[in-house]
Design a protein around this motif. Structure first.
Motif, PDB file in Angstrom:
ATOM      1  N   LEU A   1       0.830  -1.204   0.000  1.00 30.59           N
ATOM      2  CA  LEU A   1       0.000   0.000   0.000  1.00 30.59           C
ATOM      3  C   LEU A   1       0.864   1.253   0.000  1.00 30.59           C
ATOM      4  CD1 LEU A   1      -2.878   1.126   0.077  1.00 30.59           C
ATOM      5  CD2 LEU A   1      -2.708   1.169   2.568  1.00 30.59           C
ATOM      6  N   ASN A   2       1.977   1.210   0.721  1.00 33.27           N
ATOM      7  CA  ASN A   2       2.889   2.355   0.730  1.00 33.27           C
ATOM      8  C   ASN A   2       3.325   2.716  -0.687  1.00 33.27           C
ATOM      9  OD1 ASN A   2       5.050   4.192   1.955  1.00 33.27           O
ATOM     10  ND2 ASN A   2       6.301   2.711   0.856  1.00 33.27           N
ATOM     11  N   ARG A   3       3.631   1.705  -1.495  1.00 31.89           N
ATOM     12  CA  ARG A   3       4.054   1.977  -2.867  1.00 31.89           C
ATOM     13  C   ARG A   3       2.933   2.622  -3.692  1.00 31.89           C
ATOM     14  NH1 ARG A   3       6.833  -3.563  -4.951  1.00 31.89           N
ATOM     15  NH2 ARG A   3       7.199  -4.485  -2.903  1.00 31.89           N
ATOM     16  N   LEU A   4       1.699   2.254  -3.379  1.00 33.79           N
ATOM     17  CA  LEU A   4       0.566   2.752  -4.154  1.00 33.79           C
ATOM     18  C   LEU A   4       0.164   4.182  -3.793  1.00 33.79           C
ATOM     19  CD1 LEU A   4      -1.722  -0.421  -4.156  1.00 33.79           C
ATOM     20  CD2 LEU A   4      -0.588   0.581  -6.136  1.00 33.79           C
ATOM     21  N   ILE A   5       0.345   4.566  -2.504  1.00 34.98           N
ATOM     22  CA  ILE A   5      -0.200   5.856  -2.065  1.00 34.98           C
ATOM     23  C   ILE A   5       0.861   6.873  -1.688  1.00 34.98           C
ATOM     24  CG2 ILE A   5      -2.274   4.712  -1.195  1.00 34.98           C
ATOM     25  CD1 ILE A   5      -1.190   5.236   1.660  1.00 34.98           C
ATOM     26  N   LYS A   6       2.134   6.496  -1.685  1.00 33.94           N
ATOM     27  CA  LYS A   6       3.187   7.406  -1.236  1.00 33.94           C
ATOM     28  C   LYS A   6       3.123   8.732  -1.983  1.00 33.94           C
ATOM     29  CE  LYS A   6       7.135   8.204   0.987  1.00 33.94           C
ATOM     30  NZ  LYS A   6       7.219   8.315   2.442  1.00 33.94           N
ATOM     31  N   ASP A   7       3.002   9.817  -1.206  1.00 34.41           N
ATOM     32  CA  ASP A   7       2.974  11.182  -1.747  1.00 34.41           C
ATOM     33  C   ASP A   7       1.778  11.445  -2.666  1.00 34.41           C
ATOM     34  OD1 ASP A   7       5.387  11.764  -0.429  1.00 34.41           O
ATOM     35  OD2 ASP A   7       6.554  10.933  -2.088  1.00 34.41           O
ATOM     36  N   LYS A   8       0.703  10.676  -2.478  1.00 38.92           N
ATOM     37  CA  LYS A   8      -0.516  10.887  -3.263  1.00 38.92           C
ATOM     38  C   LYS A   8      -1.697  11.163  -2.331  1.00 38.92           C
ATOM     39  CE  LYS A   8       1.081   7.655  -6.829  1.00 38.92           C
ATOM     40  NZ  LYS A   8       0.848   6.347  -7.474  1.00 38.92           N
ATOM     41  N   PRO A   9      -2.689  11.943  -2.787  1.00 38.23           N
ATOM     42  CA  PRO A   9      -3.875  12.176  -1.948  1.00 38.23           C
ATOM     43  C   PRO A   9      -4.698  10.907  -1.793  1.00 38.23           C
ATOM     44  CG  PRO A   9      -4.182  13.107  -4.141  1.00 38.23           C
ATOM     45  CD  PRO A   9      -2.754  12.666  -4.067  1.00 38.23           C
TER      46      PRO A   9
ATOM     47  N   SER B   1     -11.101   1.271  -4.018  1.00 39.01           N
ATOM     48  CA  SER B   1     -10.980  -0.099  -4.510  1.00 39.01           C
ATOM     49  C   SER B   1      -9.527  -0.541  -4.554  1.00 39.01           C
ATOM     50  CB  SER B   1     -11.608  -0.215  -5.902  1.00 39.01           C
ATOM     51  OG  SER B   1     -10.974   0.665  -6.817  1.00 39.01           O
ATOM     52  N   ARG B   2      -8.623   0.380  -4.851  1.00 38.70           N
ATOM     53  CA  ARG B   2      -7.193   0.081  -4.877  1.00 38.70           C
ATOM     54  C   ARG B   2      -6.705  -0.283  -3.472  1.00 38.70           C
ATOM     55  NH1 ARG B   2      -3.867   5.014  -6.849  1.00 38.70           N
ATOM     56  NH2 ARG B   2      -5.426   4.808  -8.500  1.00 38.70           N
ATOM     57  N   ILE B   3      -7.165   0.482  -2.479  1.00 40.35           N
ATOM     58  CA  ILE B   3      -6.758   0.227  -1.097  1.00 40.35           C
ATOM     59  C   ILE B   3      -7.371  -1.072  -0.589  1.00 40.35           C
ATOM     60  CG2 ILE B   3      -6.858   1.117   1.267  1.00 40.35           C
ATOM     61  CD1 ILE B   3      -6.795   3.940   0.075  1.00 40.35           C
ATOM     62  N   ALA B   4      -8.671  -1.282  -0.893  1.00 42.55           N
ATOM     63  CA  ALA B   4      -9.347  -2.514  -0.465  1.00 42.55           C
ATOM     64  C   ALA B   4      -8.701  -3.741  -1.092  1.00 42.55           C
ATOM     65  CB  ALA B   4     -10.826  -2.449  -0.827  1.00 42.55           C
TER      66      ALA B   4
ATOM     67  N   GLY C   1      -7.585  -5.348   2.199  1.00 40.53           N
ATOM     68  CA  GLY C   1      -8.879  -5.897   2.565  1.00 40.53           C
ATOM     69  C   GLY C   1      -9.943  -4.808   2.668  1.00 40.53           C
ATOM     70  N   SER C   2     -11.197  -5.179   2.417  1.00 34.80           N
ATOM     71  CA  SER C   2     -12.266  -4.186   2.318  1.00 34.80           C
ATOM     72  C   SER C   2     -12.614  -3.552   3.655  1.00 34.80           C
ATOM     73  CB  SER C   2     -13.517  -4.829   1.703  1.00 34.80           C
ATOM     74  OG  SER C   2     -13.919  -5.963   2.459  1.00 34.80           O
ATOM     75  N   GLY C   3     -12.681  -4.353   4.724  1.00 29.42           N
ATOM     76  CA  GLY C   3     -13.079  -3.808   6.027  1.00 29.42           C
ATOM     77  C   GLY C   3     -12.099  -2.784   6.568  1.00 29.42           C
ATOM     78  N   ILE C   4     -10.841  -3.163   6.610  1.00 28.53           N
ATOM     79  CA  ILE C   4      -9.825  -2.280   7.188  1.00 28.53           C
ATOM     80  C   ILE C   4      -9.523  -1.094   6.275  1.00 28.53           C
ATOM     81  CG2 ILE C   4      -7.699  -3.315   6.287  1.00 28.53           C
ATOM     82  CD1 ILE C   4      -6.671  -3.250   9.214  1.00 28.53           C
ATOM     83  N   SER C   5      -9.808  -1.234   4.969  1.00 27.80           N
ATOM     84  CA  SER C   5      -9.561  -0.119   4.056  1.00 27.80           C
ATOM     85  C   SER C   5     -10.481   1.056   4.364  1.00 27.80           C
ATOM     86  CB  SER C   5      -9.742  -0.561   2.610  1.00 27.80           C
ATOM     87  OG  SER C   5     -11.096  -0.850   2.321  1.00 27.80           O
ATOM     88  N   VAL C   6     -11.725   0.779   4.776  1.00 25.34           N
ATOM     89  CA  VAL C   6     -12.664   1.846   5.140  1.00 25.34           C
ATOM     90  C   VAL C   6     -12.134   2.620   6.346  1.00 25.34           C
ATOM     91  CG1 VAL C   6     -15.001   2.361   5.950  1.00 25.34           C
ATOM     92  CG2 VAL C   6     -14.638   0.597   4.202  1.00 25.34           C
ATOM     93  N   GLU C   7     -11.623   1.878   7.340  1.00 24.08           N
ATOM     94  CA  GLU C   7     -11.052   2.526   8.532  1.00 24.08           C
ATOM     95  C   GLU C   7      -9.846   3.374   8.155  1.00 24.08           C
ATOM     96  OE1 GLU C   7     -10.141  -0.070  11.735  1.00 24.08           O
ATOM     97  OE2 GLU C   7     -12.019  -1.188  11.597  1.00 24.08           O
ATOM     98  N   PHE C   8      -8.988   2.828   7.310  1.00 23.69           N
ATOM     99  CA  PHE C   8      -7.777   3.558   6.954  1.00 23.69           C
ATOM    100  C   PHE C   8      -8.109   4.824   6.181  1.00 23.69           C
ATOM    101  CE2 PHE C   8      -4.423   4.429   3.798  1.00 23.69           C
ATOM    102  CZ  PHE C   8      -3.424   4.811   4.676  1.00 23.69           C
TER     103      PHE C   8
END
Length: 329
Positions: free
Chosen positions: A204-212, A219-222, A226-233
């Motif tokens: 996930l760090n590679r996907l979101i580093k320095d991005k809003p 969907s990328r984060i989930a 995982g879908s449940g914890i992605s909502v919390e994050f």
């Protein structure tokens, strides 16, 4: 793990590390090999055949001999330039079939490939998944069990945060792990497509580093943690939009208010850690002293990891650490 690995290989034994998937067994072995100046040989036993470990049969006159594959460093081989030896990582040992596991007996106990001895400067380490976690696992024979020194690994939030700080993992991920403690969200009976673990947080760090972060990339984060914890994050990451402006904290550290919500406090402290430098540290400390002591401890420990030289080069930070000594210890 590092200490146990070194103690075993120093006396010619093979440590075997098991854990749930995604904790980072292979990465830890690679790190130990790098620090020990050992060339890493990563042999995935789940993809091997018995011949890979015993040697390939070749005809020599009227006899057959087993010739080792070049992956194995033998006793007369020269040590590669820049290294002090090798680390042979027998990864996915628990996923190998019975025939491959049996072929590993001689390699692990006698340090031999066929009739050839391994190089004395070659350490052997093994790793695999737990049978209880519904990974692809083959029940290990008692003969193989008794050839190994067994260790079971578990995740440590504190150790991971220390590693993540050194590796400059996205501060929103570090802040969320600090706040929630959900570094490992694994259940072998889960129905989701994936789960949160050290491996997937690094993805996930590679996907979101320095991005809003917003719902458009949900969907990328989930699909990563995982879908449940992605909502919390995502909810936690959106707290960053409520934070005071960093420039205001630098220019008016006495007057900028401290947020009331715990999640926002964690968010702002990790944001300050991410932006802290020697030139602005004295102003940040003025603002930070208005936070609960546990938040100040998080900041101090992270800065010591991120920039240890500041303990000696920044007078204000040195004095602050002295005042915090009882809490830090």
């Amino acid at each position: 793990m590092t200490t146990e690995l070194i103690e075993c290989v120093n006396v010619g034994l093979t440590p075997y590390f098991t854990s749930s998937p995604g904790i980072g067994k292979s990465a830890i072995c690679a790190d130990v090999a790098k620090r020990g100046k050992l060339k890493l040989i990563d042999l995935r036993l789940a993809q091997c055949t018995p011949e890979d470990l015993q040697g390939f049969p070749m005809r020599e006159g009227n006899k057959a001999v087993f010739t080792p594959f070049s992956i194995f460093p033998l006793e007369n081989d020269p040590i590669p330039q820049g290294y002090d030896g090798w680390m042979l990582l027998l990864d996915e040992l628990s996923s190998a079939n019975k025939q491959v596991q049996a072929a590993a007996y001689k390699l692990i106990l006698d340090r031999q490939v066929g009739s050839f001895n391994l190089h004395p400067n070659c350490a052997i380490v093994a790793a695999g998944n737990k049978i209880t976690d519904k990974a692809v696992v083959t029940q290990m024979s008692t003969a193989l069990q008794s050839r190994l020194i067994h260790y079971e690994l578990s995740v440590s939030v504190d150790d991971w945060i220390e590693w993540a700080t050194k590796e400059d993992i996205d501060h929103r991920i570090i802040g969320y792990i600090h706040f929630s403690g959900k570094l490992m969200d694994f259940n072998p009976d889960h129905n989701d497509k994936t789960f949160a673990c050290p491996r997937t947080w690094e993805f996930l760090n590679r996907l979101i580093k320095d991005k809003p972060i917003n719902n458009s990339i949900g969907s990328r984060i989930a699909g990563t943690i995982g879908s449940g914890i992605s909502v919390e994050f995502i909810t936690f990451a959106q707290e960053y939009s409520k934070l005071p402006k960093f420039i205001d904290i630098i220019e008016k550290p006495d007057s900028v208010e401290v947020p009331k919500e715990a999640s926002t406090k964690y968010a702002i402290v990790t944001m300050l850690i991410n932006k802290a430098e020697s030139d602005n540290l004295s102003k940040l400390l003025i603002y930070l002293k208005k936070f609960p002591i546990e938040m100040q401890i998080i900041f101090c420990r992270a800065i010591i990891i991120k920039a240890p030289e500041l303990r000696n080069t920044n007078k204000q930070f040195s004095a602050y650490l002295f005042d915090m000594l009882d809490y830090l210890s």
